[in-house]
Enzyme design. Structure first.
Site, PDB file in Angstrom:
ATOM      1  N   TRP A 356       0.833  -1.213   0.000  1.00 51.48           N
ATOM      2  CA  TRP A 356       0.000   0.000   0.000  1.00 51.48           C
ATOM      3  C   TRP A 356       0.858   1.251   0.000  1.00 51.48           C
ATOM      4  O   TRP A 356       0.354   2.360  -0.156  1.00 51.48           O
ATOM      5  CB  TRP A 356      -1.008  -0.010   1.150  1.00 51.48           C
ATOM      6  CG  TRP A 356      -0.421   0.004   2.527  1.00 51.48           C
ATOM      7  CD1 TRP A 356       0.363  -0.954   3.092  1.00 51.48           C
ATOM      8  CD2 TRP A 356      -0.584   1.016   3.523  1.00 51.48           C
ATOM      9  NE1 TRP A 356       0.708  -0.599   4.374  1.00 51.48           N
ATOM     10  CE2 TRP A 356       0.135   0.601   4.671  1.00 51.48           C
ATOM     11  CE3 TRP A 356      -1.259   2.217   3.564  1.00 51.48           C
ATOM     12  CZ2 TRP A 356       0.195   1.357   5.843  1.00 51.48           C
ATOM     13  CZ3 TRP A 356      -1.201   2.971   4.739  1.00 51.48           C
ATOM     14  CH2 TRP A 356      -0.482   2.532   5.857  1.00 51.48           C
ATOM     15  N   ASP A 357       2.187   1.079   0.114  1.00 53.88           N
ATOM     16  CA  ASP A 357       3.129   2.173  -0.069  1.00 53.88           C
ATOM     17  C   ASP A 357       2.871   2.897  -1.390  1.00 53.88           C
ATOM     18  O   ASP A 357       3.077   4.106  -1.504  1.00 53.88           O
ATOM     19  CB  ASP A 357       4.571   1.653  -0.109  1.00 53.88           C
ATOM     20  CG  ASP A 357       4.930   0.764   1.057  1.00 53.88           C
ATOM     21  OD1 ASP A 357       4.008   0.227   1.696  1.00 53.88           O
ATOM     22  OD2 ASP A 357       6.128   0.571   1.315  1.00 53.88           O
ATOM     23  N   GLU A 484       2.360  -2.082  12.653  1.00 57.12           N
ATOM     24  CA  GLU A 484       2.353  -3.544  12.649  1.00 57.12           C
ATOM     25  C   GLU A 484       2.804  -4.148  13.976  1.00 57.12           C
ATOM     26  O   GLU A 484       3.002  -5.352  14.077  1.00 57.12           O
ATOM     27  CB  GLU A 484       3.207  -4.059  11.485  1.00 57.12           C
ATOM     28  CG  GLU A 484       2.611  -3.656  10.140  1.00 57.12           C
ATOM     29  CD  GLU A 484       3.376  -4.179   8.937  1.00 57.12           C
ATOM     30  OE1 GLU A 484       4.594  -4.404   9.071  1.00 57.12           O
ATOM     31  OE2 GLU A 484       2.759  -4.348   7.867  1.00 57.12           O
ATOM     32  N   LYS A 596       5.538   0.760  15.663  1.00 55.62           N
ATOM     33  CA  LYS A 596       6.566   0.552  14.655  1.00 55.62           C
ATOM     34  C   LYS A 596       6.640   1.720  13.687  1.00 55.62           C
ATOM     35  O   LYS A 596       7.710   2.100  13.224  1.00 55.62           O
ATOM     36  CB  LYS A 596       6.235  -0.728  13.884  1.00 55.62           C
ATOM     37  CG  LYS A 596       7.241  -1.113  12.823  1.00 55.62           C
ATOM     38  CD  LYS A 596       6.743  -2.311  12.012  1.00 55.62           C
ATOM     39  CE  LYS A 596       7.635  -2.611  10.830  1.00 55.62           C
ATOM     40  NZ  LYS A 596       6.978  -3.449   9.825  1.00 55.62           N
ATOM     41  N   GLN A 597       5.493   2.282  13.348  1.00 57.28           N
ATOM     42  CA  GLN A 597       5.438   3.334  12.343  1.00 57.28           C
ATOM     43  C   GLN A 597       4.134   4.089  12.551  1.00 57.28           C
ATOM     44  O   GLN A 597       3.224   3.580  13.175  1.00 57.28           O
ATOM     45  CB  GLN A 597       5.506   2.753  10.941  1.00 57.28           C
ATOM     46  CG  GLN A 597       4.346   1.834  10.595  1.00 57.28           C
ATOM     47  CD  GLN A 597       4.596   1.096   9.281  1.00 57.28           C
ATOM     48  OE1 GLN A 597       5.038  -0.023   9.283  1.00 57.28           O
ATOM     49  NE2 GLN A 597       4.311   1.754   8.173  1.00 57.28           N
TER      50      GLN A 597
END
Lengths: 769, 769
Positions: A356-357, A484, A596-597
């Protein structure tokens, strides 16, 4: 976990330069010197072969093999995976003098220099070879891939003897025998080798996918004589003998054409046959110099429209140009029906899978630099809608569930916790359509290709979610959001927010179409079987979507219950524990509030103007200290928001390695390929971060700041078919429209009409870093 | 999801009878007619071979192979699995007359009858064979496995010609060549075949585990002559010729001895060599009749002490005796260091792995029927403590983490969501030690073997859990409780409750030991490095353990947030959707409040007297309608609590198929092996359910009820070395102590002292179903 540069290449504004080859960087250099034109990619391996560490990788977009796994006993599990497969080495070369093979792992050489010219896409390598018998030769290898005619790649080998005359043998061919590195296996069956005078062709086929590549080439140059040679059963090759005289350059040129058949239909195969038949003649008409000139012209246009200049910061100047160069190499709208792998066409890591980047990180770049490419990226999702519908059915949903990792449209991720729980691939496609629709004047695309996707994703969301509280609360259970490090959570803020967005947007596009063309509206309603009940349900789900939010603190809760998780002070984690996936037991990563992000913050970037500055500040200050940035995409998102919050030091700190992630091998895995999608984030970091551009408003707006480290910077975007130049220096920012229209823009909250005449603004004091 | 009986066997109080063999039930019958003695198990396959559907399965407790998998990139994942492997067929037989092979798949036969006598463990099969050449013979096959000398199995073949005289050929041997069914692969390397007069031996070895079986046998009978024959490279065999005369029975007897070497040490191997050498002589001293007589005596004792009689219900009478018979066949304390696989020794499903079912379901049966066996089961956990410590380290924990599925002590479950998230295997071991300690007078076991386990499990729990709310709340994050339909949840009530129980119990045993033997206490404290800080931390964690509970509704929340999950009306799920794992996509199962098996209610069974009847009622009425009983262990737990709540119809309904799960093949998978651990639950269902026994109080208590469907029932338990008989009829219940002590008991809340004299009580009206 400070990342540390491992600098190897020479810093230069327009070139990537390697001097004095260091074998321990051989594979890093192969990745950095990768060439590509969206259709095919070639790592920067040595043409003549190299017996040291090397990955002779040649990849074609959309060409992949499939491996089946032992089927799981559970339903909805992914039981086969697809991966972009290492393909034909069209640069195959072996050079011999007096039976001594040129091999920089063993041969004696000096004056090694390799330069990738970002201005024109030419890779040039030169060195002096001293043979055991005392002969000294200067060699130059040039190569490029044609950006205009993506089937074509060209190689030029120039040899100048210094102290002798005599013969040199060059074996040159088309070689399908390289193993795919990850599986240490070759996936090609070869057939139809044809050799004619100065011409070779061979066809390779992948059994599991029935895909083919027809590879052919012609040779020019100072050929004394030639003959066919056998090098292996999966190659076609010729040996050329060149006559050398002291100080006289002898040249061998190879122009290769590669044509892929993606195995989809009889009609496609007929077209493929036709193309192959025609290529012999086409090849004959090509010459090296013209091709090179055309390529330079192609790149000139890119730099005219898309260059970013950074004054007073050579490192980032080189870095950002490398990023822009790689973005265009990876994708530029050459071919419908392909996407962008996480490593582009530069290596085998992530198996060439697109994530999905693409929509969230890459699409903005293309929207503002190459809108046709952006459209092609979205078209890929339309073409693969049938696979997404099958996947939804596998997951007991209606509609379409887009894969988290894919080449062909099928889900390739065999980890159920990602493949089944991450809804963001589907909502990112909707976001991409919305983004494109806002900035492209292309309602036909929206209604013909976008709308069916919107409807099917809405259907999926309407069956994947659940009602609670007596039907007064809708949301998604058992999901994994962008972060994630949290799995099987309920009411993930991002997922619910994107769900609501998808429903509303789908409904609004249906309304728009009804107003715009009632016939087409009724046609779609009837073809897709959309009932008033169904749209009413979507509206109700959107209206009652639960968005976890604390009015008092202004904090969005990442998921229901996140605030109650045990807190981990991420700065207390020993440096040697990173990357955590390798050093912490799997489930331990999930048992605290470490992320994580960006997850909530991702929303605040994607829908920036829908959040108040206070909200952004509160949430940034809450979530940033909990984020370990284990995704390479994470720092740029934080940098952009930090700029907005005038936290200039933080903004620059997060930006620090964005443009040079690969050039300085910050993650120590550049040898596996480039971080293509994080390269896109570097562009966003400058344009949305320092440039303060916001594209979710009409007209788009700018609030540039200037990092204290820079003397100035400028960037260009293509907006409403005009190229806008934004030139920032220490005190002022100047906007120029190099196009012919008068374009409305917002600058520091002031609406302007930008025509030919430049307009200058003072940078507010609090935006100077 | 009403389960429906598929009745095939004839109902009889003491026998399982098959008449008129139906090939479609061949493998179900093989499972039902399995014989076992804890050491080895043999499915009820036809001795003489059968070319129809058959699983010729012979299994040895603790004999397994290992398969490695591609290692996961994540830490703490299980990368190899172990499984009980199909081993030597010591019953191997082939019978020929006139070159016609006896094979019930092809041969003509009549008067087929097979009887498993539960009273003495003898399996007897008889039929009449009509050969193509017109010869008619009556054949009888008998077999049993010795319960007293577990190495020994015996087979007797009797042949009586009806209408001819002549010769018959019987090939008989020891055969390691059968494939393990699940992998369709044989795991044996064979060596050392020895054949002597009426004697054979062979040794098989498993490469991956270095385990061995030495198999030997002697033959007796009406042998005319014999010779060695080769049947395959993994077998030893002889052909016997018997002389037949009309109406005269000719007999061939085979007594086999199987000795296993579990590959653990040189000393063990020396012992194994010794045993093998000695077995030749031992075998010579054995005769069929004596062995049979000894076996009958062994079983007599079992039935004297453990029989359950049900009056007016032939089906459950047969069912419960079959259950008791299978429990003793599966485990009776024959050998230290083994456990109970989910299918006992009757099939390959679940790979022979033992689960926490052992402590929670099987242990109570053994505690009250065979306390030495109970002790051995717990000893297994002591022996495998080193493996549990290694596993804890793999999971970034201190102490010991017991595997969810195991043979050797190593984790065999390759699904991380079970292997890493289920803490109940570890706490069940603690529960087992507590249970045993309460009912056995065996403090040595507690201090020597139990305490080290308690300490190591406490250490694991102290590192696996987390503090929140500024150190005022302890609990476990990212777990899967007994209900496997909820994953990655926080503060699972069962897990937190068991954690608290473990800490407190460990602390109390340390205190007891200090009082009892201060030297040993200090020795253990110092050897295990237990500090005052450590025990203080455990106490604090226990004191502040979060148990999700709503004071107002008296409901325990299965996990933090469970009450907020979307509700599913389980009765609205179509019957054809079951089993859900096969028909619902994996993650869908987890996205609502449906539960697979008791979780909160499990606690209310295990620690029954710690909960008020009101709490039990409220929680039963809340959770029961949410439970789909996809575990075969679930209905009995509900039945026991329903009895307590005087919901007699529900109690009987949940009991309905408990005793006949396999006899009537309710789950349609009995062909894979018996549901051994759910068999144990059937015993609990009668004794704890209808009998109303509670063993978590001192003295144990009874509150019998009588199902309306029964005229009466009686059961026996061994308690404080006395066998107590509880005899229930429609109006009264009578307690008898057949032992010599006077034993305190509680009956309907009244304390009694039970000696020789029977004591009778009226059953309260509300306990008559």
């Amino acid at each position: 976990m400070a990342k540390i540069a491992d600098r190897y290449f020479i810093v230069d504004p327009w070139n990537i330069i390697e001097e004095d080859f260091n074998p321990s960087y051989a594979q890093v250099a192969e990745s950095i010197f990768s060439l590509g034109n969206e259709y095919m990619g070639t790592r920067g391996f040595f043409d003549e072969g190299y017996s040291g560490q090397s990955l002779v990788g040649n990849y074609f977009n959309g060409i992949y093999a499939r491996l089946n796994q032992t089927p799981s006993a559970y339903k909805g599990m992914v039981n086969s995976t697809e991966f972009m497969v290492n393909a034909v080495n069209w640069l195959y070369t072996r050079i011999k003098i007096d039976d001594e093979l040129l091999d920089l792992h063993n041969s004696k050489f000096s004056d090694f220099r390799r330069v990738l010219n970002l201005r024109n896409g030419l890779l040039r390598r030169s060195f002096t070879w001293a043979t055991k018998s005392g002969k000294i030769l200067n060699l130059i290898f040039e190569r490029f891939v044609s950006m205009g005619n993506v089937h074509i790649g060209a190689q030029k080998i120039s040899i100048t003897p210094v102290n002798f005359s005599g013969k040199i043998s060059i074996v040159s061919g088309l070689d399908f025998s390289e193993a795919h590195r990850i599986f240490n296996k070759n996936f090609w069956d070869c057939e139809n080798v044809i050799t004619e005078d100065s011409y070779l062709s061979i066809t390779g086929k992948i059994e599991s996918t029935n895909q083919k590549i027809f590879s052919s080439c012609i040779f020019h140059g100072d050929i004394e004589n030639q003959k066919d040679v056998f090098i292996n059963p999966k190659a076609a090759a010729k040996e050329f003998i060149l006559d050398l005289s002291p100080d006289k350059e002898a040249v061998l040129i190879k122009i290769a054409s590669n044509i892929v058949y993606t195995g989809s239909s009889k009609e496609d195969h007929a077209l493929f046959d036709l193309q192959c038949a025609k290529s012999r003649q086409d090849l004959g008409a090509l010459d090296y110099c013209t091709l090179k000139k055309e390529n330079t012209a192609w790149w000139d246009k890119v730099w005219n429209n898309s260059d970013i200049v950074i004054k007073g910061d050579e490192l980032n100047q080189q870095g950002i140009r490398f990023c822009i160069f790689q973005m265009f190499q990876t994708y530029h709208g050459a071919k419908k029906g392909t996407n962008i792998g996480a490593k582009g066409l530069t290596g085998e890591a992530y198996s060439g899978n697109a994530f999905w980047d693409t929509e969230v990180y890459c699409l903005p770049f293309f929207i503002f630099n190459n809108i046709e490419a952006a459209k092609n990226l979205l078209f890929f999702r339309f073409v693969t809608l049938p696979e997404a519908k099958l996947r939804a059915a596998e997951l007991d949903c209606e509609g379409a569930f887009y894969p988290i990792a894919t080449i062909s449209g099928r889900e390739c991720c065999t980890l159920w916790q990602h493949a089944s729980l991450q809804l963001q691939a589907s909502t990112a496609v909707v976001y991409g359509i919305w983004f494109y629709d806002r900035l492209a004047d292309d309602k036909n695309f929206l209604y013909d290709f976008g709308l069916p996707i919107l409807v099917e994703v809405s259907r999926m969301l309407a069956t994947r979610g659940s009602w609670t509280d007596n039907g007064t609360k809708y949301g998604f259970y058992g999901v994994m959001g962008p972060d994630e490090f949290q799995m099987m959570v309920n009411h993930n803020c991002y997922t619910n927010y994107m769900g609501r967005f998808t429903f509303y947007y789908t409904l609004s596009v249906l309304d728009q179409l009804k107003d715009h063309d009632e016939d087409q509206f009724h046609h779609i309603i009837s073809r897709m079987g959309i009932s008033a009940d169904e749209t009413e349900t979507w509206r109700k789900m959107a209206d009652l979507m639960f968005i976890p939010y604390d009015e008092e603190t202004k904090l969005y809760e990442q998921h229901d219950g996140y605030f109650k998780l045990p807190h981990v002070d991420i700065h207390s984690i020993p440096v040697e524990d990173f990357p955590l996936y390798h050093h912490w037991t799997y489930d331990r990563i999930y048992r605290n509030d470490m992320i994580k992000q960006p997850d909530v913050l991702m929303l605040m970037l994607m829908f920036n103007t829908r959040f108040s500055e206070e909200e952004i500040q509160k949430n940034y200050e809450f979530y940033e200290p909990r984020c370990i940035h284990e995704s390479s995409l994470s720092p740029s998102v934080h940098s952009i928001l930090a700029s907005q919050l005038k936290k200039h030091n933080e903004a620059y700190d997060f930006f620090r390695f964005a443009t040079r992630m690969d050039l300085d091998n910050y993650n120590r895995n550049t040898h596996e390929g480039l971080h293509t999608t994080s390269i896109a984030a570097a562009w966003m970091n400058i344009v949305y971060g320092f440039g303060g551009m916001r594209s979710d408003v009409e007209p788009i707006s700018f609030a540039p700041s200037i990092p204290g480290e820079w003397d100035g910077y400028s960037f260009r975007i293509t907006y409403k078919n005009n190229v806008i130049l934004v030139d920032v220096n220490k005190q002022t920012v100047t906007f120029r429209n190099t196009g012919s229209d008068i374009i409305p823009l917002k600058v520091y909250d002031q609406t302007i009409m930008l025509g030919k005449e430049a307009q200058e603004f003072e940078i507010p004091a609090d935006r100077r870093g």
